[in-house]
Design a protein around this motif. Structure first.
Motif, PDB file in Angstrom:
ATOM      1  N   GLU A 127      16.304   3.110 -51.982  1.00 47.77           N
ATOM      2  CA  GLU A 127      17.707   3.103 -52.407  1.00 47.77           C
ATOM      3  C   GLU A 127      18.370   4.458 -52.149  1.00 47.77           C
ATOM      4  OE1 GLU A 127      15.478   0.130 -54.965  1.00 47.77           O
ATOM      5  OE2 GLU A 127      15.141   2.208 -54.394  1.00 47.77           O
ATOM      6  N   GLN A 128      17.636   5.530 -52.391  1.00 47.26           N
ATOM      7  CA  GLN A 128      18.191   6.863 -52.143  1.00 47.26           C
ATOM      8  C   GLN A 128      18.421   7.089 -50.650  1.00 47.26           C
ATOM      9  OE1 GLN A 128      15.060   9.081 -54.033  1.00 47.26           O
ATOM     10  NE2 GLN A 128      16.289   9.480 -55.881  1.00 47.26           N
ATOM     11  N   ALA A 166      19.120   4.758 -48.462  1.00 45.73           N
ATOM     12  CA  ALA A 166      20.310   3.964 -48.129  1.00 45.73           C
ATOM     13  C   ALA A 166      21.572   4.720 -48.537  1.00 45.73           C
ATOM     14  CB  ALA A 166      20.252   2.603 -48.822  1.00 45.73           C
ATOM     15  N   GLN A 167      21.578   5.282 -49.734  1.00 50.70           N
ATOM     16  CA  GLN A 167      22.741   6.040 -50.215  1.00 50.70           C
ATOM     17  C   GLN A 167      22.987   7.278 -49.357  1.00 50.70           C
ATOM     18  OE1 GLN A 167      25.039   5.299 -52.643  1.00 50.70           O
ATOM     19  NE2 GLN A 167      26.073   7.085 -51.804  1.00 50.70           N
ATOM     20  N   TYR A 168      21.916   7.981 -49.000  1.00 45.67           N
ATOM     21  CA  TYR A 168      22.051   9.177 -48.164  1.00 45.67           C
ATOM     22  C   TYR A 168      22.689   8.816 -46.822  1.00 45.67           C
ATOM     23  CZ  TYR A 168      20.927  13.182 -45.262  1.00 45.67           C
ATOM     24  OH  TYR A 168      21.016  14.244 -44.396  1.00 45.67           O
ATOM     25  N   ASP A 188      24.492   6.168 -46.069  1.00 48.81           N
ATOM     26  CA  ASP A 188      25.872   5.734 -46.310  1.00 48.81           C
ATOM     27  C   ASP A 188      26.791   6.940 -46.504  1.00 48.81           C
ATOM     28  OD1 ASP A 188      25.054   3.099 -46.156  1.00 48.81           O
ATOM     29  OD2 ASP A 188      25.080   2.767 -48.331  1.00 48.81           O
ATOM     30  N   THR A 189      26.318   7.936 -47.242  1.00 45.12           N
ATOM     31  CA  THR A 189      27.115   9.143 -47.488  1.00 45.12           C
ATOM     32  C   THR A 189      27.364   9.892 -46.183  1.00 45.12           C
ATOM     33  OG1 THR A 189      26.264   9.347 -49.741  1.00 45.12           O
ATOM     34  CG2 THR A 189      27.164  11.350 -48.739  1.00 45.12           C
ATOM     35  N   GLN A 190      26.351   9.964 -45.335  1.00 47.75           N
ATOM     36  CA  GLN A 190      26.523  10.634 -44.045  1.00 47.75           C
ATOM     37  C   GLN A 190      27.564   9.900 -43.194  1.00 47.75           C
ATOM     38  OE1 GLN A 190      25.091  13.715 -43.416  1.00 47.75           O
ATOM     39  NE2 GLN A 190      24.622  13.346 -45.564  1.00 47.75           N
ATOM     40  N   ALA A 208      16.621   0.499 -45.581  1.00 50.84           N
ATOM     41  CA  ALA A 208      17.840   1.142 -46.088  1.00 50.84           C
ATOM     42  C   ALA A 208      19.087   0.400 -45.605  1.00 50.84           C
ATOM     43  CB  ALA A 208      17.873   2.606 -45.658  1.00 50.84           C
ATOM     44  N   SER A 268      21.973  -1.384 -47.967  1.00 50.84           N
ATOM     45  CA  SER A 268      23.405  -1.094 -47.836  1.00 50.84           C
ATOM     46  C   SER A 268      24.213  -2.355 -47.566  1.00 50.84           C
ATOM     47  CB  SER A 268      23.646  -0.081 -46.715  1.00 50.84           C
ATOM     48  OG  SER A 268      23.084   1.165 -47.063  1.00 50.84           O
TER      49      SER A 268
END
Length: 146
Positions: free
Chosen positions: A72-73, A75-77, A79-81, A134, A138
């Motif tokens: 999950e982290q 995927a979030q990383y 997505d943030t990029q 990931a 997302s």
């Protein structure tokens, strides 16, 4: 987002090649994927080849000193990029001796797959599966059930 996967060499063992091919194919449903295989006679030459292949894209180096993510982290990383305007990320796995310190200093981020030492072929397979997982997280798809 475009994911540029850079590896020193390619998977040599049949299971790793089959796994890489499968997860690379799956990953292409979510991202534009480019694969570059580099080589070099020394660790320094390998790192120079990785830097050349990455070009101006932010480099994420797979390195035991790096940050570990849950799925999950990760995927979030990613997505943030993407939301931060990075249209491309270069993810690089070094050779048997890893990346040089100068290349690590140029990196946008260091990512550690595990505290375990993984064989090169297995690390390539784990990276592609983790990126695919990931992407499905997302997208809200049920592949990940953790």
């Amino acid at each position: 987002m475009r994911l540029h996967l850079i590896t020193v060499g390619e998977p040599k063992l049949a299971y790793a090649r089959a796994g890489w091919d499968e997860y690379e194919k799956r990953l292409r449903r979510y991202h534009k994927v480019q694969v570059t295989r580099v080589s070099g006679k020394t660790q320094a030459a390998e790192s120079e080849a990785v830097a050349r292949a990455a070009g101006k894209a932010p480099m994420i180096l797979l390195d035991p000193r790096g940050q570990q993510f849950t799925s999950e982290q990760l995927a979030q990383y990613l997505d943030t990029q993407a939301l931060g305007g990075h249209g491309e990320l270069a993810l690089a796995i070094g050779g048997p001796d890893g990346h040089t310190e100068p290349l690590r200093q140029q990196a946008h981020h260091l990512w550690s797959l595990s505290r375990l030492t993984l064989p090169h072929d297995l690390a390539m397979l784990v990276m592609t599966e983790a990126l695919y997982r990931a992407a499905t997280i997302s997208a809200g798809e049920p592949y990940h059930r953790g």
